[in-house]
Design a protein around this motif. Structure first.
Motif, short mmCIF file in Angstrom:
data_model
loop_
_atom_site.label_atom_id
_atom_site.label_comp_id
_atom_site.label_asym_id
_atom_site.label_seq_id
_atom_site.Cartn_x
_atom_site.Cartn_y
_atom_site.Cartn_z
N VAL A 189 12.88 -0.13 -7.89
CA VAL A 189 13.31 0.67 -8.56
C VAL A 189 13.09 0.75 -10.25
N GLU A 190 12.73 1.07 -10.85
CA GLU A 190 12.82 1.99 -12.64
C GLU A 190 14.04 2.65 -12.84
N GLY A 191 14.86 2.09 -14.27
CA GLY A 191 15.46 2.68 -14.35
C GLY A 191 15.98 4.09 -14.19
N GLY A 192 16.53 5.20 -13.93
CA GLY A 192 16.21 7.12 -14.03
C GLY A 192 15.48 6.86 -13.00
N THR A 193 15.50 6.25 -12.33
CA THR A 193 13.82 6.94 -11.04
C THR A 193 15.15 7.71 -10.08
N ASP A 194 15.22 8.89 -9.19
CA ASP A 194 15.93 9.45 -8.51
C ASP A 194 15.99 8.39 -6.97
N VAL A 245 16.97 0.93 -1.78
CA VAL A 245 16.71 1.31 -3.34
C VAL A 245 17.70 0.63 -4.13
N VAL A 246 16.85 -0.80 -4.68
CA VAL A 246 18.24 -1.87 -5.54
C VAL A 246 17.13 -1.24 -6.85
N GLY A 247 17.67 -1.89 -8.15
CA GLY A 247 17.47 -1.77 -9.65
C GLY A 247 17.00 -2.70 -9.72
N ASP A 259 1.06 -0.77 0.05
CA ASP A 259 -0.02 0.43 0.16
C ASP A 259 0.83 1.63 0.00
N VAL A 260 1.83 0.93 0.42
CA VAL A 260 2.99 2.22 0.84
C VAL A 260 4.04 2.55 -0.46
N ILE A 261 3.90 1.27 -1.13
CA ILE A 261 4.97 0.91 -2.07
C ILE A 261 4.32 1.89 -3.35
N LYS A 262 2.88 1.73 -3.30
CA LYS A 262 2.65 1.54 -5.39
C LYS A 262 2.34 3.29 -4.84
N GLY A 263 2.50 3.77 -3.34
CA GLY A 263 2.12 5.71 -3.88
C GLY A 263 3.36 6.10 -4.33
N VAL A 264 4.36 5.25 -4.82
CA VAL A 264 5.96 6.27 -4.74
C VAL A 264 5.73 5.96 -6.31
N PRO A 265 5.51 6.95 -7.51
CA PRO A 265 6.44 6.72 -8.80
C PRO A 265 7.85 6.28 -8.46
N GLY A 266 8.13 4.75 -10.13
CA GLY A 266 9.25 4.92 -10.19
C GLY A 266 9.97 2.93 -9.95
N THR A 267 8.90 3.24 -8.44
CA THR A 267 8.70 1.44 -7.93
C THR A 267 8.42 0.03 -8.71
N SER A 268 8.87 -0.33 -8.42
CA SER A 268 9.05 -1.95 -8.72
C SER A 268 7.37 -2.61 -7.98
N SER A 269 7.13 -3.79 -8.19
CA SER A 269 6.62 -4.07 -7.67
C SER A 269 7.29 -5.41 -6.48
N GLU A 270 8.75 -5.78 -6.81
CA GLU A 270 9.10 -6.47 -5.44
C GLU A 270 10.01 -5.52 -4.28
#
Length: 413
Positions: free
Chosen positions: A362-367, A391-393, A331-342
């Protein structure tokens, strides 16, 4: 969900049958229960005792059988990773009923006998693979019975046999999707649908699998103690899972009190089988958490409906006074842009205090610094605790061919 008169009659008949058979497990449970006294919903709830997984384990190996041994045509069992396995005997009718339900699942997902169904869950004592196959054969579709693992072979057969349906755990579906993407195979596969079960999964994970493979995904529900996967699924045009109440009666109860929760509230799924012969279940507490869906069914089906599985009561951990589920973190992660499901959460006791370390892809290019701060801040706002966020790739957290354990509690090791 209220019992119908037909369901009450089926339950009375089951209790009468197991008492007459003389199985010690059930004889003891129903020693003071006269099935003819179960005339109403209230009678059922007051007179029929719950059964827990530990009690089923204690009946190992064949203490749950309620038919003569010569009528048992197959056994399945749970993994036994946390104790003795639960061994469930099946009669010929049980196997046929399960196949009928499973074929119904495929049909509700819009799958026909023209489909080619690639089955990746395990075969053997586990109920998954053989259940997916039996339903496929009952439907008349082509089964591609791969079983688990060997991703190289899975992808090759997927292309060569032009599989249109993939059956998998969500963890393995994600692994396959990422391999399709990494190898540039999107235009070489023919998948249109996925039937996913065995573990809960969040919205981010669902969207990622769908976006990579371009397929429709369906949640199938079931468990070893109650036939196996296939007692319910969400139908085309409906996100809620329909439960086949001609075979299974479902309650959703407060995990602490054992009383029904108000419709629409989250509680523990509790199951009673209505016609199962080999090892019937009476008010089995599954630990799975869901809620009844009370909105009108857009498909017109009359089955009771539940939400997707929201977690398990035994997956719950308490950190700094806060109750944490996998769904809490999602629930917390889904509200943060650039995050993956994992993600993975590690809980430890360090220097006299509980500490949660949350690793998120997180996806590539994400701060990454911005993502870590946002997750920590959102956690603090929603749950009054601040995890350490790493935070990892994409792809850096381990993938699984079976189920993924997302929360590891090492405080009591």
């Amino acid at each position: 969900m209220k019992l119908t008169e037909k369901q009450l009659e089926q339950i009375r008949a089951q209790i009468k049958r197991v008492k007459e058979f003389g199985n010690p497990f059930y004889t003891k449970r129903f020693a003071n229960v006269n099935p003819e006294d179960i005339k109403t919903q209230e009678d059922f709830e007051n007179l029929v005792p719950f059964v827990t997984k530990q009690e089923l384990r204690d009946a190992y190996p064949l203490g749950l059988a309620t038919v003569p041994e010569e009528e048992i045509v197959r056994i399945h069992s749970s993994s036994g990773t946390t104790g003795a396995p639960v061994v469930i005997p099946y009669t010929k009718k049980d196997v046929e009923d399960w196949a009928i339900m499973f074929a119904r699942c495929y049909e509700l997902a819009g799958i026909t006998n023209k489909d080619r169904i690639q089955i990746t869950p395990g075969y053997g004592l586990w109920t998954a693979g053989i259940g997916f196959q039996a339903g496929c054969e009952r439907l008349g579709a082509m089964a591609v019975p791969m079983g688990p693992g060997n991703t190289e072979k899975q992808l090759q057969m997927m292309q060569d046999l032009k599989s249109t349906v993939i059956c998998a755990t969500s963890s393995y579906a994600l692994l396959l999707a990422e391999q399709v993407e990494a190898r540039g195979l999107k235009d070489k596969i023919h998948l249109t649908k996925g039937v996913i079960g065995s573990e809960r999964w969040g919205e981010k994970m669902r969207n990622r699998i769908q976006s990579i493979l371009g397929i429709e995904l369906y949640d199938i529900y079931g468990l070893t103690e109650c036939y196996g996967p296939g007692i319910g699924i969400n139908a085309v045009g409906d996100d809620a899972i329909s439960i086949f109440d001609d075979y299974v009666y479902i309650e959703i109860l407060d995990p602490q009190t054992g009383k029904p929760v108000p419709e629409g509230q989250i509680g523990e799924i509790t199951l009673t089988t209505l016609v199962k012969e080999g090892a019937p279940l009476f008010r089995f507490r599954t630990h799975d958490l869901a809620a009844f869906v009370t909105t009108p069914n857009p498909t017109g089906l009359k089955y009771p409906r539940i939400t997707q599985i929201l977690g398990r009561s035994d997956d719950m951990v308490k950190v700094k006074g806060n109750i944490i589920f996998p769904s809490t973190i999602e629930d917390v992660i889904k509200g943060v842009p650039g995050t993956s499901s994992e993600y993975r959460a590690l809980i430890e006791h360090v220097d006299g205090k509980d500490k949660m370390t949350l690793s998120v892809e997180v996806e590539g290019g994400t701060d990454r610094t911005e993502v870590a701060l946002a997750i920590a801040y959102n956690f603090k706002q929603k749950y009054n605790m601040t995890p350490e966020v790493k935070v990892v790739g994409i792809g850096e957290l381990p993938r699984s061919e079976k189920k993924t354990k997302r929360i590891e509690d090492k405080r009591f090791d």
